[in-house]
Design a protein around this motif. Structure first.
Motif, PDB file in Angstrom:
ATOM      1  N   GLY A 119      69.174  38.363  63.668  1.00  0.00           N
ATOM      2  CA  GLY A 119      69.447  39.632  64.311  1.00  0.00           C
ATOM      3  C   GLY A 119      69.167  40.824  63.425  1.00  0.00           C
ATOM      4  O   GLY A 119      69.038  40.717  62.205  1.00  0.00           O
ATOM      5  N   THR A 120      69.083  41.975  64.070  1.00  0.00           N
ATOM      6  CA  THR A 120      68.983  43.244  63.355  1.00  0.00           C
ATOM      7  C   THR A 120      70.046  44.176  63.924  1.00  0.00           C
ATOM      8  O   THR A 120      70.194  44.287  65.149  1.00  0.00           O
ATOM      9  CB  THR A 120      67.565  43.836  63.460  1.00  0.00           C
ATOM     10  OG1 THR A 120      67.475  45.014  62.654  1.00  0.00           O
ATOM     11  CG2 THR A 120      67.176  44.174  64.885  1.00  0.00           C
ATOM     12  N   LEU A 121      70.793  44.828  63.042  1.00  0.00           N
ATOM     13  CA  LEU A 121      71.948  45.608  63.468  1.00  0.00           C
ATOM     14  C   LEU A 121      71.544  47.018  63.876  1.00  0.00           C
ATOM     15  O   LEU A 121      70.863  47.720  63.119  1.00  0.00           O
ATOM     16  CB  LEU A 121      72.982  45.669  62.339  1.00  0.00           C
ATOM     17  CG  LEU A 121      74.218  46.532  62.581  1.00  0.00           C
ATOM     18  CD1 LEU A 121      75.037  45.987  63.754  1.00  0.00           C
ATOM     19  CD2 LEU A 121      75.070  46.587  61.315  1.00  0.00           C
ATOM     20  N   VAL A 122      71.997  47.411  65.051  1.00  0.00           N
ATOM     21  CA  VAL A 122      71.827  48.777  65.542  1.00  0.00           C
ATOM     22  C   VAL A 122      73.218  49.396  65.671  1.00  0.00           C
ATOM     23  O   VAL A 122      74.088  48.841  66.346  1.00  0.00           O
ATOM     24  CB  VAL A 122      71.114  48.789  66.905  1.00  0.00           C
ATOM     25  CG1 VAL A 122      71.115  50.195  67.497  1.00  0.00           C
ATOM     26  CG2 VAL A 122      69.687  48.272  66.757  1.00  0.00           C
ATOM     27  N   THR A 123      73.405  50.529  65.017  1.00  0.00           N
ATOM     28  CA  THR A 123      74.676  51.242  65.093  1.00  0.00           C
ATOM     29  C   THR A 123      74.411  52.645  65.617  1.00  0.00           C
ATOM     30  O   THR A 123      73.610  53.384  65.037  1.00  0.00           O
ATOM     31  CB  THR A 123      75.353  51.324  63.714  1.00  0.00           C
ATOM     32  OG1 THR A 123      75.520  50.002  63.196  1.00  0.00           O
ATOM     33  CG2 THR A 123      76.714  51.993  63.828  1.00  0.00           C
ATOM     34  N   VAL A 124      75.070  52.989  66.699  1.00  0.00           N
ATOM     35  CA  VAL A 124      74.903  54.307  67.316  1.00  0.00           C
ATOM     36  C   VAL A 124      76.212  55.075  67.152  1.00  0.00           C
ATOM     37  O   VAL A 124      77.257  54.653  67.658  1.00  0.00           O
ATOM     38  CB  VAL A 124      74.537  54.199  68.799  1.00  0.00           C
ATOM     39  CG1 VAL A 124      74.275  55.595  69.380  1.00  0.00           C
ATOM     40  CG2 VAL A 124      73.319  53.308  68.983  1.00  0.00           C
ATOM     41  N   SER A 125      76.139  56.182  66.442  1.00  0.00           N
ATOM     42  CA  SER A 125      77.339  56.987  66.206  1.00  0.00           C
ATOM     43  C   SER A 125      77.467  58.069  67.280  1.00  0.00           C
ATOM     44  O   SER A 125      76.476  58.586  67.782  1.00  0.00           O
ATOM     45  CB  SER A 125      77.286  57.624  64.822  1.00  0.00           C
ATOM     46  OG  SER A 125      76.197  58.516  64.734  1.00  0.00           O
TER      47      SER A 125
END
Length: 126
Positions: A119-125
Motif C-alpha cells: 500500500g501507499t498512504l494518503v493523508t488528507v488534512s
C-alpha cells in the motif's frame, strides 16, 4: 504478477494526488486492474477498476467525479488521479490485478483479485 504502488503523501482537503502502480503486466487488455483503500479500523474497500479488454472502468460512488483510473501501456503502469480530496479519503491505497475480465459489480470485490501490491498512504488534512 508484481505490483508496486507509489505516490501517496500528505495533502490538504481540496488538493490532488496521483497514485502510480508499476506492474509486470505487459498486456492490460488481458487483466482487470483495481484500486482499493483501507482506513484505520475499517475494511478494505473498492475505489476504482479498469477492465480494458472490455473497455470499461468503474468507481465507488464516494469517488465518482473526483477520481480517475487510467493506464500507460508503454510504462506498464496504472494510475489513480485523485482530485478534490477529502479527509475521508485518508487511507492506505492498494493496487490489485487479476487475469479475469471483471465486469459490472464483480470488479468491486477484493476476493476477485489475485495479485496485490503493497500500500501507499494518503493523508488528507482538513
Amino acid at each position: 504478477v508484481q505490483l508496486q504502488a507509489s505516490g501517496g503523501g500528505l495533502v490538504q482537503a481540496g488538493g490532488s494526488l496521483r497514485l502510480s502502480c508499476a506492474t509486470s503486466v505487459r498486456t492490460f487488455s488481458r487483466y482487470s486492474m483495481g484500486w482499493f483503500r483501507q482506513a484505520p479500523g475499517k475494511e478494505r474497500e473498492f475505489v476504482a477498476a479498469g477492465s480494458w479488454g472490455g473497455g470499461s472502468t468503474d468507481y465507488a460512488d464516494s469517488v465518482k467525479g473526483r477520481f480517475t483510473i487510467s493506464k500507460d501501456n508503454a510504462k506498464n503502469t496504472v494510475y489513480l488521479q485523485m482530485n478534490n480530496l477529502k479527509p475521508e479519503d485518508t487511507a492506505v491505497y492498494y493496487c490489485a490485478a487479476t487475469r479475469r475480465n471483471l465486469i459490472s459489480s464483480s470488479c468491486h470485490s477484493r476476493t476477485n483479485y489475485h495479485y496485490w501490491g503493497q500500500g501507499t498512504l494518503v493523508t488528507v488534512s482538513s
